[in-house]
Design a protein around this motif. Structure first.
Motif, short mmCIF file in Angstrom:
data_model
loop_
_atom_site.label_atom_id
_atom_site.label_comp_id
_atom_site.label_asym_id
_atom_site.label_seq_id
_atom_site.Cartn_x
_atom_site.Cartn_y
_atom_site.Cartn_z
N GLN A 2 27.87 14.09 83.75
CA GLN A 2 29.22 14.35 84.21
C GLN A 2 29.22 14.62 85.70
O GLN A 2 28.36 15.35 86.20
CB GLN A 2 29.83 15.54 83.46
CG GLN A 2 30.17 15.26 82.02
CD GLN A 2 30.89 16.43 81.36
OE1 GLN A 2 30.72 17.57 81.77
NE2 GLN A 2 31.68 16.15 80.34
N GLN A 4 31.85 15.89 88.81
CA GLN A 4 33.11 16.57 89.02
C GLN A 4 33.42 16.59 90.50
O GLN A 4 32.68 17.18 91.28
CB GLN A 4 33.05 18.00 88.49
CG GLN A 4 34.36 18.76 88.63
CD GLN A 4 35.47 18.17 87.80
OE1 GLN A 4 35.30 17.87 86.63
NE2 GLN A 4 36.63 17.98 88.42
N SER A 6 36.00 17.76 93.48
CA SER A 6 36.96 18.83 93.73
C SER A 6 37.29 18.86 95.21
O SER A 6 36.63 18.23 96.03
CB SER A 6 36.39 20.17 93.27
OG SER A 6 35.21 20.48 94.01
N CYS A 21 31.36 16.90 95.32
CA CYS A 21 30.98 16.26 94.06
C CYS A 21 29.79 17.01 93.50
O CYS A 21 28.77 17.15 94.18
CB CYS A 21 30.63 14.80 94.30
SG CYS A 21 30.11 13.90 92.81
N GLY A 115 33.02 10.39 88.07
CA GLY A 115 33.79 11.58 87.76
C GLY A 115 35.25 11.20 87.55
O GLY A 115 35.62 10.03 87.66
N GLN A 116 36.07 12.19 87.28
CA GLN A 116 37.49 11.94 87.00
C GLN A 116 38.34 11.90 88.25
O GLN A 116 39.50 11.52 88.19
CB GLN A 116 38.01 13.00 86.02
CG GLN A 116 37.40 12.85 84.62
CD GLN A 116 38.05 13.80 83.63
OE1 GLN A 116 38.59 14.83 84.00
NE2 GLN A 116 38.00 13.45 82.36
N THR A 118 39.73 13.44 92.22
CA THR A 118 40.57 14.52 92.74
C THR A 118 41.62 13.89 93.65
O THR A 118 41.32 12.97 94.43
CB THR A 118 39.72 15.57 93.49
OG1 THR A 118 40.54 16.67 93.90
CG2 THR A 118 39.01 14.98 94.70
#
Length: 124
Positions: A2, A4, A6, A21, A115-116, A118
């Protein structure tokens, strides 16, 4: 695996943001990491990449001189410092990791882990 991303947010034109990241469930210390972005109605585009040692970086022409990608530090993140932001930079920003130690290039299909994202919104 995963990733992420931000650090996104709303900023006025000319302002700055710093994206980070982070990886969970694995370490990407031996992997190249890239940043991509996608605006509504547009294809995902390459922004920047950095190799596993942080010695080789690459940037899209549209962000050269304004964005800086780096890695390391106590949190072992890969960061994207974005300065002199303009409304054209508005997009969802994604970090991606390669299975390779060196960047596989600007084609998003060559990056394995994502990742998803930001959201970055730059107001005029």
């Amino acid at each position: 695996v995963q990733l992420q991303a931000s650090g996104g947010g709303l900023v006025q034109a000319g302002g700055s943001l710093r994206l980070s990241c982070a990886a969970s469930r694995f370490t990407f210390s031996n992997n190249a990491v890239g940043w991509f972005r996608q605006a509504p109605g547009k294809e995902r585009e390459f922004v920047a990449s950095i190799d596993w040692r942080g010695q080789s970086t690459s940037y899209a022409d549209s962000v050269k001189g304004r964005f800086t990608v780096s890695r390391g530090g106590p949190k072992s993140t890969v960061d994207l410092q974005m300065n002199s932001l303009s409304p054209d930079d508005t997009a969802r920003y994604y970090c991606a990791a390669s299975i390779r130690s060196y960047s596989p290039g600007s084609d998003a299909r060559n990056w394995r882990y994502w990742g998803q994202g930001t959201q970055v919104t730059v107001s005029s």
